[in-house]
Design an enzyme around this catalytic site. Structure first.
Site, short mmCIF file in Angstrom:
data_model
loop_
_atom_site.label_atom_id
_atom_site.label_comp_id
_atom_site.label_asym_id
_atom_site.label_seq_id
_atom_site.Cartn_x
_atom_site.Cartn_y
_atom_site.Cartn_z
N ASP A 33 14.14 -1.39 4.02
CA ASP A 33 13.86 -1.30 5.46
C ASP A 33 14.63 -0.15 6.09
O ASP A 33 15.74 0.18 5.67
CB ASP A 33 14.24 -2.64 6.12
CG ASP A 33 13.59 -2.81 7.48
OD1 ASP A 33 12.67 -2.03 7.82
OD2 ASP A 33 14.02 -3.71 8.23
N ASN B 263 2.54 -6.13 7.78
CA ASN B 263 2.54 -4.71 8.10
C ASN B 263 1.16 -4.18 8.53
O ASN B 263 1.05 -3.05 9.01
CB ASN B 263 3.12 -3.87 6.94
CG ASN B 263 4.61 -4.00 6.77
OD1 ASN B 263 5.15 -3.93 5.67
ND2 ASN B 263 5.34 -4.19 7.87
#
Ligand code: IPE
Ligand code: IPE
Ligand code: MG
Length: 252
Positions: free
Chosen positions: A29, A77
């Protein structure tokens, strides 16, 4: 995966009595924030993230691991802008095309976990090819979690399990935890010993919900594109300072 040999103990410091970790899973991330800090586009951040992922595969092997799972696109996502999604798909394509020959040469097996249904036909074909051509490789397993969500994985597993019960090939009385694990995308792979998340966020974001039941979580502030072997080695050292009790009372 029984064919994978015992790994080296090179990453193990003197202290602690834990056996060396075999499998590390990483929530990669911080690509967007890395790019923003440099006035670059999010896609530039993702490109740099792929470089970090490459270095990470090398480092994992150097550190004596035999299994690495990288979270690169979640079922959530899809909420991102269409252009960013397209670029992320493109980067997976490039990674497979560009890195498959080297992974093959290094005796690495590649597996993509997640739902393939929503991937384009060409990407699906590429993923299938990568898996097929590395199926018998035994030195290392690289799992890429793509269009992966832990809840979605459990949903798909439940669906096929119910189908098998309906067809009579599975009896409800025979269902134990091992049976359920066998219906997951990670069938045959040892559970992760460590889950690392970069970028300072401290959440699971739907990653390996079943498999990480007893993983040690390590949250690092480094943004993914800056993740290097140094941070990886430090995370493994941190693991050795933990005491895994598995519900028992421990040793101290
Ligand atoms: C991780 O970086 C990559 C993916 C989730 C695909 P992000 O894109 O989430 O980066 P941040 O969290 O916005 O910084
Ligand atoms: C988790 O990162 C998914 C991947 C790294 C692929 P996100 O950036 O999507 O997670 P949230 O939105 O912060 O929970
Ligand atoms: Mg993020």
């Amino acid at each position: 995966m029984t064919a994978i040999p015992a790994h080296s103990q090179s990453a193990r410091p003197e202290k602690g009595d834990l056996s060396p970790p075999k499998h590390v899973a990483i929530i990669m991330d911080g690509n967007g924030r890395w790019a923003k800090a440099r006035g670059l586009s999010r896609t530039e951040g993702h490109k740099e993230g792929v470089q970090a992922a490459r270095r990470c595969v090398e480092a994992a092997r150097d550190l004596g691991l035999t299994h690495l799972t990288l979270y690169s696109f979640s079922t959530e996502n899809w909420r991102r802008p269409a252009g960013e999604i397209r670029d992320l798909m493109g980067l997976l394509r490039e990674f497979i095309v560009g890195d498959l020959p080297r992974l093959k040469k290094e005796n690495c097996r590649v597996r993509i976990i997640g739902d393939r249904e929503n991937l384009s036909l060409d990407l699906r074909a590429l993923v299938n090819k990568a898996e097929k051509e590395t199926r018998d490789n035994t030195a290392f397993l690289l799992q890429i979690a793509f269009n992966y969500g832990g809840r979605d994985e459990i949903r798909r597993a439940a669906k096929s399990l119910v189908e098998d019960v309906k067809s009579g090939s599975l009896q409800p009385k025979d269902i134990d935890e091992k049976t359920i694990a066998g219906y997951l995308d990670t069938d045959g792979v040892p559970d992760p010993d460590i889950v690392i998340r970069t970028s300072g966020e401290k959440r699971v974001s739907n990653f390996l919900l079943w498999q990480a039941a007893y993983a040690e979580y390590i949250f690092l502030d480094v943004l993914w594109p800056d993740f290097s072997k140094k941070e990886f080695a430090e995370a493994i050292e941190e693991y050795y300072n933990r005491e895994r009790r598995y519900g028992g009372v421990g040793t101290s």
